[in-house]
Write an enzyme that holds these catalytic residues in place. Structure first.
Site, PDB file in Angstrom:
ATOM      1  CG  HIS A 165      -6.804   8.344   5.445  1.00 58.94           C
ATOM      2  ND1 HIS A 165      -4.886   8.102   6.377  1.00 58.94           N
ATOM      3  CD2 HIS A 165      -6.838   7.113   5.168  1.00 58.94           C
ATOM      4  CE1 HIS A 165      -5.223   6.752   5.917  1.00 58.94           C
ATOM      5  NE2 HIS A 165      -6.341   6.453   5.144  1.00 58.94           N
TER       6      HIS A 165
ATOM      7  CG  HIS B 177      -9.324   7.149   2.763  1.00 60.61           C
ATOM      8  ND1 HIS B 177      -8.146   8.032   1.930  1.00 60.61           N
ATOM      9  CD2 HIS B 177      -8.515   5.752   2.937  1.00 60.61           C
ATOM     10  CE1 HIS B 177      -7.430   7.329   1.369  1.00 60.61           C
ATOM     11  NE2 HIS B 177      -7.115   6.287   1.933  1.00 60.61           N
TER      12      HIS B 177
ATOM     13  CG  ASP C 136      -2.229   1.089   0.991  1.00 58.74           C
ATOM     14  OD1 ASP C 136      -1.873   1.839   0.558  1.00 58.74           O
ATOM     15  OD2 ASP C 136      -3.538   0.726   1.651  1.00 58.74           O
TER      16      ASP C 136
ATOM     17  CG  ASP D  81      -4.058   5.060  -0.766  1.00 58.66           C
ATOM     18  OD1 ASP D  81      -3.522   4.866  -0.636  1.00 58.66           O
ATOM     19  OD2 ASP D  81      -4.691   5.852   0.860  1.00 58.66           O
TER      20      ASP D  81
ATOM     21  CD  GLU E 141      -5.766   2.488  -1.126  1.00 59.02           C
ATOM     22  OE1 GLU E 141      -5.095   1.752  -0.305  1.00 59.02           O
ATOM     23  OE2 GLU E 141      -6.057   3.676  -0.298  1.00 59.02           O
TER      24      GLU E 141
ATOM     25  CD  GLU F 291      -8.257   1.660   2.155  1.00 62.28           C
ATOM     26  OE1 GLU F 291      -7.262   1.340   2.150  1.00 62.28           O
ATOM     27  OE2 GLU F 291      -7.515   3.411   2.570  1.00 62.28           O
TER      28      GLU F 291
HETATM   29 CO    CO Z   1      -5.608   4.294   1.653  1.00 61.95          CO
END
Ligand code: CO
Length: 291
Positions: free
Chosen positions: A166, A158, A85, A96, A276, A191
């Site tokens: 976030h 998020h 990640d 992200d 994600e 995600e």
């Molecule tokens: Co994330």
């Protein structure tokens, strides 16, 4: 969205995706977690961005938030189910993204990994401005349970804002009944996490990742703020800047200027996969920046 801002988000997405692919090529039986994290973060810098947060390399029953510490000797083993990640940041605008893989291509958890990929793709397909948030969770849950697994209920996607990974909204991996909507001109990360266990994670030991409490910053020259702004940072990053970083971290923790992220994990026998993407929800189009 301002075209200059949009370009920065797109570039952050492109570099994040390239880095995610690159990290996975480095992971083999016997490779050090430390080398994968350091080389991948360097790759992001070499491509003209900064990491949005330390590269997370979480395995097996860990869902997220492990990054190696300075001097870490932990190695990947055949059969480890790895969640990579990571993200890239251009002028504070971030991506992200995450993917799962098995070390040594063992193929024991292909279905679990596929469940999260399909859940992510299905969620993106139904995404549009003003969609109810619970609908996204419902879609993810339906796909994951159709594979016979459980979505992780206390983890989710998020909102993303400048220097703020976030922000505001929480996008659940199940139908949580939240009928608020996704506003237009927003950047979000979706995600899905799937588990062959109970689908709830708890806090484990600390994972060597910290974040500064922005409102408490009084001295703009304080070394953490000066170097990492308000993004999550790794102990190893600070170790390269000051001699006794451990003592400094301890002090700042006790002053409550920073806090640490525990590794998020399930019970020992469960396995977890994750996928994600970062997505721009614009008035007239949906753009997956990390595709
Ligand atoms: Co994330």
């Amino acid at each position: 969205m301002d075209s200059d801002v949009k370009e920065k988000y797109l570039l952050a997405g492109k570099i994040g995706k390239k880095a995610l692919d690159y990290a996975q090529t480095l992971i083999e039986p016997g490779t050090l977690f430390y080398d994968v994290a350091e080389r991948t973060e360097q790759f992001i810098k070499d491509n003209g961005a900064m990491p949005s947060f330390p590269v997370n390399l979480s395995i097996n029953n860990e869902a997220a938030h492990y990054t190696p510490y300075e001097g870490d000797k932990k190695k990947f083993k055949t059969g480890d189910l790895v969640k990579v990640d990571l993200g890239a940041m251009v002028d504070g605008y971030m991506s992200d993204n995450a993917a799962s893989m098995e070390v040594g291509n063992t193929g024991n958890y292909s279905d679990l990994i596929e469940a999260t990929r399909e859940a992510l793709n299905s969620a993106i397909k139904i995404l549009r401005p003003l969609i109810n948030i619970y609908r996204i969770g419902e879609e993810i849950e339906n796909v994951i349970t159709s594979y016979g697994f459980n979505p992780i209920k206390n983890l989710g996607g998020h909102g993303i804002n400048r220097y703020d990974l976030h922000s505001e909204i929480f996008i659940p991996n199940y139908d949580d009944g939240n009928d608020e909507t996704i506003k237009t001109e927003k950047v979000i990360a979706i995600e899905p996490f799937a588990s062959n266990g109970i689908g709830m994670i708890h806090n484990g030991q600390f994972g060597n990742i910290y974040i500064i409490d922005a409102p408490k910053v009084k001295d703009k020259n304080e070394i953490i703020y000066k170097n990492f702004n308000t993004i999550p940072f790794a102990e190893r990053w600070l170790a390269k800047l000051i001699p006794d970083d451990q003592a400094y971290i301890k002090k700042k923790l006790s002053e409550r200027l920073i806090s640490g992220f525990p590794v998020l994990k399930e019970h020992n026998k469960s396995m977890i996969a994750q996928s994600e993407h970062t997505i721009m929800v614009l008035n007239d189009e949906i753009i997956v920046t990390t595709k």
